[in-house]
Design an enzyme around this catalytic site. Sequence first.
Site, PDB file in Angstrom:
ATOM      1  N   ARG A  21       2.293   4.279   0.505  1.00  0.00           N
ATOM      2  CA  ARG A  21       3.453   3.392   0.484  1.00  0.00           C
ATOM      3  C   ARG A  21       4.186   3.568  -0.846  1.00  0.00           C
ATOM      4  O   ARG A  21       3.564   3.663  -1.899  1.00  0.00           O
ATOM      5  CB  ARG A  21       3.010   1.931   0.626  1.00  0.00           C
ATOM      6  CG  ARG A  21       2.639   1.539   2.035  1.00  0.00           C
ATOM      7  CD  ARG A  21       2.307   0.067   2.135  1.00  0.00           C
ATOM      8  NE  ARG A  21       1.100  -0.274   1.421  1.00  0.00           N
ATOM      9  CZ  ARG A  21       1.046  -0.870   0.246  1.00  0.00           C
ATOM     10  NH1 ARG A  21       2.163  -1.225  -0.358  1.00  0.00           N
ATOM     11  NH2 ARG A  21      -0.102  -1.134  -0.328  1.00  0.00           N
ATOM     12  N   TYR A  81       5.038   8.553   6.199  1.00  0.00           N
ATOM     13  CA  TYR A  81       3.724   7.967   5.918  1.00  0.00           C
ATOM     14  C   TYR A  81       3.567   6.599   6.614  1.00  0.00           C
ATOM     15  O   TYR A  81       4.459   5.741   6.500  1.00  0.00           O
ATOM     16  CB  TYR A  81       3.498   7.811   4.398  1.00  0.00           C
ATOM     17  CG  TYR A  81       2.271   6.966   4.154  1.00  0.00           C
ATOM     18  CD1 TYR A  81       0.997   7.491   4.399  1.00  0.00           C
ATOM     19  CD2 TYR A  81       2.379   5.630   3.799  1.00  0.00           C
ATOM     20  CE1 TYR A  81      -0.125   6.700   4.271  1.00  0.00           C
ATOM     21  CE2 TYR A  81       1.257   4.836   3.661  1.00  0.00           C
ATOM     22  CZ  TYR A  81       0.008   5.374   3.901  1.00  0.00           C
ATOM     23  OH  TYR A  81      -1.103   4.586   3.795  1.00  0.00           O
ATOM     24  N   LYS A 130       3.171  -3.403   7.860  1.00  0.00           N
ATOM     25  CA  LYS A 130       3.484  -4.119   6.618  1.00  0.00           C
ATOM     26  C   LYS A 130       4.887  -4.720   6.673  1.00  0.00           C
ATOM     27  O   LYS A 130       5.124  -5.820   6.207  1.00  0.00           O
ATOM     28  CB  LYS A 130       3.367  -3.176   5.418  1.00  0.00           C
ATOM     29  CG  LYS A 130       1.997  -2.527   5.266  1.00  0.00           C
ATOM     30  CD  LYS A 130       0.931  -3.562   5.076  1.00  0.00           C
ATOM     31  CE  LYS A 130      -0.395  -2.895   4.751  1.00  0.00           C
ATOM     32  NZ  LYS A 130      -1.472  -3.879   4.570  1.00  0.00           N
ATOM     33  N   HIS A 152      -2.105 -11.133   4.369  1.00  0.00           N
ATOM     34  CA  HIS A 152      -2.793  -9.841   4.235  1.00  0.00           C
ATOM     35  C   HIS A 152      -4.297 -10.117   4.267  1.00  0.00           C
ATOM     36  O   HIS A 152      -4.981 -10.038   3.247  1.00  0.00           O
ATOM     37  CB  HIS A 152      -2.361  -9.217   2.900  1.00  0.00           C
ATOM     38  CG  HIS A 152      -2.750  -7.790   2.727  1.00  0.00           C
ATOM     39  ND1 HIS A 152      -2.833  -7.181   1.499  1.00  0.00           N
ATOM     40  CD2 HIS A 152      -3.068  -6.825   3.626  1.00  0.00           C
ATOM     41  CE1 HIS A 152      -3.183  -5.918   1.647  1.00  0.00           C
ATOM     42  NE2 HIS A 152      -3.331  -5.679   2.924  1.00  0.00           N
ATOM     43  N   SER A 190      -5.898  -3.995  -1.973  1.00  0.00           N
ATOM     44  CA  SER A 190      -6.327  -2.699  -1.436  1.00  0.00           C
ATOM     45  C   SER A 190      -7.586  -2.210  -2.152  1.00  0.00           C
ATOM     46  O   SER A 190      -7.813  -2.535  -3.311  1.00  0.00           O
ATOM     47  CB  SER A 190      -5.217  -1.664  -1.637  1.00  0.00           C
ATOM     48  OG  SER A 190      -4.052  -2.136  -1.042  1.00  0.00           O
ATOM     49  N   CYS A 197     -10.722  -2.918  -1.775  1.00  0.00           N
ATOM     50  CA  CYS A 197     -11.798  -3.868  -2.071  1.00  0.00           C
ATOM     51  C   CYS A 197     -12.689  -4.084  -0.848  1.00  0.00           C
ATOM     52  O   CYS A 197     -13.506  -5.005  -0.831  1.00  0.00           O
ATOM     53  CB  CYS A 197     -11.227  -5.196  -2.555  1.00  0.00           C
ATOM     54  SG  CYS A 197     -10.510  -5.101  -4.205  1.00  0.00           S
ATOM     55  N   ASP A 229      -6.730  -6.391   8.630  1.00  0.00           N
ATOM     56  CA  ASP A 229      -5.672  -6.250   7.624  1.00  0.00           C
ATOM     57  C   ASP A 229      -4.675  -7.409   7.601  1.00  0.00           C
ATOM     58  O   ASP A 229      -4.200  -7.764   6.542  1.00  0.00           O
ATOM     59  CB  ASP A 229      -4.922  -4.924   7.872  1.00  0.00           C
ATOM     60  CG  ASP A 229      -4.070  -4.499   6.680  1.00  0.00           C
ATOM     61  OD1 ASP A 229      -4.519  -4.681   5.536  1.00  0.00           O
ATOM     62  OD2 ASP A 229      -2.956  -3.994   6.889  1.00  0.00           O
ATOM     63  N   ARG A 263      -6.174   8.848   6.258  1.00  0.00           N
ATOM     64  CA  ARG A 263      -6.329   7.707   7.163  1.00  0.00           C
ATOM     65  C   ARG A 263      -6.790   8.109   8.551  1.00  0.00           C
ATOM     66  O   ARG A 263      -6.650   9.265   8.957  1.00  0.00           O
ATOM     67  CB  ARG A 263      -4.966   7.011   7.325  1.00  0.00           C
ATOM     68  CG  ARG A 263      -4.367   6.474   6.044  1.00  0.00           C
ATOM     69  CD  ARG A 263      -4.845   5.097   5.766  1.00  0.00           C
ATOM     70  NE  ARG A 263      -4.368   4.564   4.499  1.00  0.00           N
ATOM     71  CZ  ARG A 263      -4.248   3.266   4.246  1.00  0.00           C
ATOM     72  NH1 ARG A 263      -4.545   2.370   5.159  1.00  0.00           N
ATOM     73  NH2 ARG A 263      -3.868   2.848   3.058  1.00  0.00           N
TER      74      ARG A 263
HETATM   75  C1  OXD Z   1      -2.505  -1.298   2.585  1.00  0.00           C
HETATM   76  C2  OXD Z   1      -2.898  -0.892   3.946  1.00  0.00           C
HETATM   77  O1  OXD Z   1      -1.873  -0.497   1.891  1.00  0.00           O
HETATM   78  O2  OXD Z   1      -3.505  -1.718   4.642  1.00  0.00           O
HETATM   79  O3  OXD Z   1      -2.812  -2.432   2.185  1.00  0.00           O
HETATM   80  O4  OXD Z   1      -2.593   0.238   4.367  1.00  0.00           O
HETATM   81 MN    MN Z   2      -3.500  -3.704   3.871  1.00  0.00          MN
END
Ligand code: OXD
Ligand code: MN
Length: 590
Positions: free
Chosen positions: A69, A198, A207, A227, A249, A251, A278, A376
């Site tokens: 991102r 991406y 998002k 989130h 992210s 974690c 997520d 991913r």
């Molecule tokens: C992030 C994702 O970037 O979930 O938080 O891809």
């Molecule tokens: Mn995320």
Amino acid sequence: MTKHKKLQSWIRECAELCKPDKIVWCDGSEEEKARLEKEAFKSGELIQLNKKKLPGCVYHHTSVNDVARTEHLTYICAKNKRDAGPTNNWLAPHEGYRRASEIFKNSMRGRTMYVIPFSMGPVGSPFSKIGVELTDSIYVVLNMRIMARMGKVVLDLLEKTRGDFTKCLHSKADLDVNRRLILHFPEDNAIWSVGSGYGGNVLLGKKCLSLRIGSYLGEKEGWLAEHMLIMGVEDPSGRVDYIAAAFPSACGKTNLAMLLPPEGLKRKGYRIWTVGDDIAWMRIDTDGKLWAVNPEYGLFGVAPGTNSKTNPNLIKAIEKNTIYTNVLLKKDKTVWWEGGDGVVPKDGTNWQGNPWRPGELDENREPILGAHPNSRFTVPILNVPSVTNRIDHHHGVPIAAIIFGGRRAHLAPLVYESFNWQHGVFVGATMASERTAAQVGKQGEVRRDPMAMLPFCGYNMGDYFKHWLALGKKMTPPPKIFNVNWFRKDNGDFLWPGFGENLRVLEWIISRCKNEVEGVKTPIGYLPHENDIDMTGLRSPREHMRKLLAINHKDWREEAESIGEFFNSFGKDLPKEMKHELNALEKRLR
Ligand code: OXD
Ligand code: MN
């Protein structure tokens, strides 16, 4: 075409701007999937993976400058700059449209524009929102098929209800980072993304809609877009308590959402049910409780570090019908990544599309990776063995506890409970993670990431805190709010084993929600007694638990000072309750 007038005229406008050769409506059928895959195999956009070992799986490379991102190119285009707040990039809407139009102009010449009607949340649920994404990327269509409910059922509903929808326009254009913009127009219910391929920038239901536009709509309509993972913990009597948890992210949200009970707790017969990994959309229902749905229908997970130990459920899930992006492609058309299962392959094609062998170094004498660190997989949530049977429930699940967590090598104890909702909002608003040695910048430096929403809150974050505070007053009672830290260290070593063992902490959290166990009152909140976390089967020395639960007043006073500085950045938009909570913390620490 469609009977929906607004949809029809918007598509016409976008086609006039982007000038696609043709427009194809996506119906979500299997026939459509097979046709698009065939076309993408032919053009090289996708590679078919080993049909025996990875049935239904495909491979994709994004371009080398387009692997994550791009927060610096992501904007909230509200009329007033104040409404984007101090944590977002801002552009005036007319300026956003002007700049992006220049890039969108004629961008689809020689290409097809796909129309993807999609629903975030179960189709027809009062929780759900409909979007329509226009894109020139087959990769996007195939990902959206996994990540959202989409196609004819959604279009039928939209036409029947003549309802509103989020207008999502995407073009890869020339994939030039200097001509890339991810724009959100909350007041127009629109998203424009151009110049990227991406996932986080282009799967606009994720998002962009479910968090940035979603959080804006949530504030207007009285709900929360967060989130957060959602998971159910089933005890041996069959009772399931649901938890929603926000972490920045990297974690371990995905791992926590589908953990397998550790050996030592197996005797208790717990089961974990995965609702989402997520995003959580949460509403107060007629019972006065907070209920949550996962608006997504798939996972877009990070590959490196995923293996049978860290996440056995996920490893099973990605054996079929999965899209792999930017991992290492092996000669036998299977895939591999650093920190994955199996032996390191002798060779392959790396994420950049180059021949790869282990141990090769780049010009800075750093190892050349097989998989990009942000490579991913996109996988249907129904593939996950622990998926809840409530995934399609229109109501979602009732939330007993909310957890915030960050990566703090020192300060924060393994777990603590806030005193009440307002204090819990303060705990979430001051969430932070420390930089690790692996990241650029001063080690140990703290980045505040309120509720893990820093890059995702679509409006002024001061107003967002106010919204959280206001909702707390409407719930009877609100869920309890906790903070966890799996990452505390002693002499450089982690004190807590993490992964499946985290269930031991969830067990304490749930017993607090059921008022089954006393907490120890401290200046920062309620902590467990040293013996209240079941350590059966763990060979962790008792002094570890003492260190994990220790509170160093001097460190916390410094933390309060740093929170004060962070709060100053909100100026008069910071709700007074947050300042009160900070003063109260300082007083308790004195
Ligand atoms: C992030 C994702 O970037 O979930 O938080 O891809
Ligand atoms: Mn995320």
